[in-house]
Design a protein around this motif. Structure first.
Motif, PDB file in Angstrom:
ATOM      1  N   PRO A   1     -12.000  21.982  30.104  1.00 42.69           N
ATOM      2  CA  PRO A   1     -12.273  22.631  31.387  1.00 42.69           C
ATOM      3  C   PRO A   1     -13.200  21.796  32.248  1.00 42.69           C
ATOM      4  O   PRO A   1     -14.045  21.054  31.739  1.00 42.69           O
ATOM      5  N   GLY A   2     -13.029  21.897  33.539  1.00 46.77           N
ATOM      6  CA  GLY A   2     -13.898  21.195  34.487  1.00 46.77           C
ATOM      7  C   GLY A   2     -14.185  22.107  35.667  1.00 46.77           C
ATOM      8  O   GLY A   2     -13.280  22.486  36.406  1.00 46.77           O
TER       9      GLY A   2
ATOM     10  N   GLU B   1     -20.904  16.891  31.385  1.00 48.67           N
ATOM     11  CA  GLU B   1     -21.075  17.753  30.219  1.00 48.67           C
ATOM     12  C   GLU B   1     -21.348  19.193  30.638  1.00 48.67           C
ATOM     13  O   GLU B   1     -20.775  20.141  30.096  1.00 48.67           O
ATOM     14  N   GLY B   2     -22.249  19.355  31.601  1.00 51.69           N
ATOM     15  CA  GLY B   2     -22.582  20.696  32.052  1.00 51.69           C
ATOM     16  C   GLY B   2     -21.426  21.405  32.734  1.00 51.69           C
ATOM     17  O   GLY B   2     -21.347  22.646  32.711  1.00 51.69           O
ATOM     18  N   GLU B   3     -20.516  20.640  33.324  1.00 43.59           N
ATOM     19  CA  GLU B   3     -19.379  21.236  34.036  1.00 43.59           C
ATOM     20  C   GLU B   3     -18.148  21.411  33.153  1.00 43.59           C
ATOM     21  O   GLU B   3     -17.129  21.923  33.614  1.00 43.59           O
ATOM     22  N   ARG B   4     -18.241  21.020  31.886  1.00 41.24           N
ATOM     23  CA  ARG B   4     -17.147  21.295  30.938  1.00 41.24           C
ATOM     24  C   ARG B   4     -17.332  22.702  30.387  1.00 41.24           C
ATOM     25  O   ARG B   4     -17.758  22.900  29.251  1.00 41.24           O
ATOM     26  N   THR B   5     -17.021  23.678  31.198  1.00 38.32           N
ATOM     27  CA  THR B   5     -17.326  25.061  30.871  1.00 38.32           C
ATOM     28  C   THR B   5     -16.278  25.996  31.465  1.00 38.32           C
ATOM     29  O   THR B   5     -15.600  25.638  32.433  1.00 38.32           O
ATOM     30  N   GLU B   6     -16.168  27.182  30.890  1.00 34.47           N
ATOM     31  CA  GLU B   6     -15.272  28.209  31.420  1.00 34.47           C
ATOM     32  C   GLU B   6     -16.041  29.282  32.184  1.00 34.47           C
ATOM     33  O   GLU B   6     -15.460  30.293  32.588  1.00 34.47           O
ATOM     34  N   THR B   7     -17.334  29.093  32.380  1.00 38.24           N
ATOM     35  CA  THR B   7     -18.130  30.063  33.125  1.00 38.24           C
ATOM     36  C   THR B   7     -18.186  29.669  34.597  1.00 38.24           C
ATOM     37  O   THR B   7     -18.052  28.492  34.944  1.00 38.24           O
ATOM     38  N   PHE B   8     -18.437  30.650  35.453  1.00 36.54           N
ATOM     39  CA  PHE B   8     -18.329  30.431  36.893  1.00 36.54           C
ATOM     40  C   PHE B   8     -19.679  30.319  37.601  1.00 36.54           C
ATOM     41  O   PHE B   8     -19.742  30.451  38.813  1.00 36.54           O
ATOM     42  N   GLU B   9     -20.753  30.070  36.861  1.00 36.61           N
ATOM     43  CA  GLU B   9     -22.054  29.921  37.508  1.00 36.61           C
ATOM     44  C   GLU B   9     -22.114  28.659  38.380  1.00 36.61           C
ATOM     45  O   GLU B   9     -21.320  27.747  38.221  1.00 36.61           O
ATOM     46  N   VAL B  10     -23.092  28.632  39.272  1.00 40.26           N
ATOM     47  CA  VAL B  10     -23.313  27.470  40.136  1.00 40.26           C
ATOM     48  C   VAL B  10     -24.360  26.571  39.487  1.00 40.26           C
ATOM     49  O   VAL B  10     -25.444  27.027  39.114  1.00 40.26           O
TER      50      VAL B  10
ATOM     51  N   GLY C   1     -14.717  27.197  40.710  1.00 40.14           N
ATOM     52  CA  GLY C   1     -13.409  27.399  40.098  1.00 40.14           C
ATOM     53  C   GLY C   1     -13.307  26.529  38.866  1.00 40.14           C
ATOM     54  O   GLY C   1     -14.014  25.529  38.737  1.00 40.14           O
ATOM     55  N   ILE C   2     -12.427  26.908  37.953  1.00 40.23           N
ATOM     56  CA  ILE C   2     -12.269  26.176  36.701  1.00 40.23           C
ATOM     57  C   ILE C   2     -10.949  25.421  36.708  1.00 40.23           C
ATOM     58  O   ILE C   2      -9.872  26.019  36.805  1.00 40.23           O
ATOM     59  N   MET C   3     -11.033  24.093  36.607  1.00 41.90           N
ATOM     60  CA  MET C   3      -9.861  23.229  36.527  1.00 41.90           C
ATOM     61  C   MET C   3      -9.656  22.782  35.081  1.00 41.90           C
ATOM     62  O   MET C   3     -10.415  23.163  34.193  1.00 41.90           O
ATOM     63  N   ALA C   4      -8.641  21.957  34.842  1.00 44.21           N
ATOM     64  CA  ALA C   4      -8.368  21.472  33.490  1.00 44.21           C
ATOM     65  C   ALA C   4      -8.055  19.992  33.515  1.00 44.21           C
ATOM     66  O   ALA C   4      -7.278  19.513  34.357  1.00 44.21           O
ATOM     67  N   PHE C   5      -8.670  19.262  32.578  1.00 46.23           N
ATOM     68  CA  PHE C   5      -8.498  17.815  32.484  1.00 46.23           C
ATOM     69  C   PHE C   5      -8.199  17.445  31.038  1.00 46.23           C
ATOM     70  O   PHE C   5      -8.178  18.290  30.147  1.00 46.23           O
ATOM     71  N   GLY C   6      -7.954  16.148  30.801  1.00 46.13           N
ATOM     72  CA  GLY C   6      -7.679  15.672  29.452  1.00 46.13           C
ATOM     73  C   GLY C   6      -7.732  14.165  29.407  1.00 46.13           C
ATOM     74  O   GLY C   6      -8.118  13.501  30.377  1.00 46.13           O
ATOM     75  N   GLU C   7      -7.340  13.603  28.294  1.00 47.35           N
ATOM     76  CA  GLU C   7      -7.341  12.149  28.148  1.00 47.35           C
ATOM     77  C   GLU C   7      -6.390  11.497  29.133  1.00 47.35           C
ATOM     78  O   GLU C   7      -6.622  10.401  29.613  1.00 47.35           O
ATOM     79  N   SER C   8      -5.295  12.179  29.449  1.00 46.46           N
ATOM     80  CA  SER C   8      -4.320  11.685  30.417  1.00 46.46           C
ATOM     81  C   SER C   8      -4.379  12.554  31.664  1.00 46.46           C
ATOM     82  O   SER C   8      -4.736  13.728  31.608  1.00 46.46           O
ATOM     83  N   LYS C   9      -4.028  11.968  32.815  1.00 44.03           N
ATOM     84  CA  LYS C   9      -3.955  12.734  34.049  1.00 44.03           C
ATOM     85  C   LYS C   9      -2.614  13.422  34.225  1.00 44.03           C
ATOM     86  O   LYS C   9      -2.426  14.191  35.178  1.00 44.03           O
TER      87      LYS C   9
END
Length: 371
Positions: free
Chosen positions: A239-240, A288-297, A327-335
């Protein structure tokens, strides 16, 4: 406790889509168009799409100059070219299906601010234009000749223009998808949190009673982006979180139009209706801090965006922000997005890498073909 009517009419479908965001509704719509007699439902745990579909910045983009150069450092040319093509064709597709007026699409171009940190990218511009020529038939990137009227801070040395990018109204895009679902008779259940999938059985928690309701479908499409890992932990998904802020109306008219990128696309801003500044991003300051599923600022990112506003976007001007969200996006090793079958009757369309507006419709097309 379900009634006879609920058990009889509301629980069994040919296709159930989990997630009512851009990919989920795109999948449901295209499946219905391909199989008009099919019964389809979408299960959404939020009141609005949970994730980033209604929380993005409305950029109709496929990659700035430095973003594409960055991709080429990690991926072969053919993969980068395929990714740009998928994004651009996706944008053309939604404009054709829904129309520019419906989406409030603005064809005013994309722009990237170049500082001393990125100035070497200009030496690679001709190479990238040549690489993209088969897709666009003409040069994509050019350097603006006069940048003084933009009024940006002194650190901005150049501005690179992308004539093929634009912007749209995210809310109107979602409304268009909702309207199409309704026209086609696709049922949308909100407040429906899926807690487990067993073959063709989908177990949903009823929010008022906490009872578990069991839906059943011949086919299942998982379109929950970063949250798909809850069902399939083996997927390469991280998550990002993304922060977006909108100002109060500016006292002076904003002197520029278009969709702007800064710092390899990690920061983005635009002028929204009423001369308001929309600015977002900055997650590269705290991956690291933004790899989360929570919606805090994240206060670090808020402070950073406020500083950029004062020093780069509107130097020495007072800008007050009245809205902020994440908002929560999704990333990975590949784009590359993950569009694949995970079992005989289940497919996933996830990990859009922050490009859901551009590739959400196309992801739905590919997922329907798989199913």
């Amino acid at each position: 406790m379900l009634s006879y009517w609920e058990k009889t009419h509301f629980l069994k479908y040919d296709l159930i889509v989990i997630g009512a965001g851009i990919v989920g509704m795109s999948t449901a719509i295209q499946y219905k168009l391909k199989f008009p007699q099919s019964s389809i439902a979408i299960l959404e745990r939020g009141v609005f799409p949970f994730g980033a579909s209604t929380k993005n910045a409305g950029f109709a983009c496929f990659g700035s100059l430095t973003e594409i150069l960055d991709d080429l450092n990690m991926m072969p040319e053919e993969e980068v070219l395929a990714l740009v093509e998928k994004r651009y064709q996706g944008l053309l597709a939604i404009r054709k299906v829904f129309g520019d007026e419906t989406l409030s699409y603005q064809d005013k171009g994309g722009f990237e601010l170049i500082t001393s940190q990125e100035v070497s990218a200009l030496d690679q511009m001709n190479r990238i234009n040549k690489l993209l020529m088969p897709l666009f038939g003409k040069d994509v990137f050019s350097v603006e000749k006069n940048i003084h009227h933009y009024g940006f801070g002194k650190d901005v040395l150049h501005i690179v223009r992308n004539k093929f990018e634009g912007e749209l109204d995210t809310g109107k895009y979602i409304l268009a998808l909702w309207d199409k679902c309704q026209q086609l008779g696709i049922r949308l259940h909100t407040g429906a949190e899926v807690i487990r999938i067993d073959g063709q059985q989908i177990h949903v928690k009823e929010p008022l009673t906490n009872d578990v309701i069991q839906f059943e479908a011949l086919k299942i499409a998982i379109c929950t982006n970063a949250f798909a890992k809850r069902f399939f932990p083996e997927l390469d998904i991280t998550p990002g979180r993304g922060l977006v802020m909108v100002s109060t109306p500016m006292q002076n008219k904003i002197p520029w139009e278009g969709a702007f990128h800064y710092d390899k696309g990690y920061v983005y801003f635009r002028n929204v209706v009423g001369d308001r500044l929309l600015i977002g991003g900055g997650r590269n300051l705290d991956f690291e801090g933004e790899r989360t599923e929570t919606f805090e600022v994240n206060s670090l990112l808020r402070t950073y965006l406020e500083k950029l506003t004062r020093t780069i976007v509107f130097p020495d001007q007072k800008v007050d922000f009245e809205m902020e969200w994440t908002g929560i996006m999704a990333f990975g090793e590949s784009k590359k997005p993950i569009i694949q079958r995970v079992s005989e009757n289940i497919g996933v369309g996830v990990r859009l890498g922050g490009m859901g507006v551009a590739i959400g419709w196309q992801a739905g097309t590919e997922l329907v073909d798989l199913l």
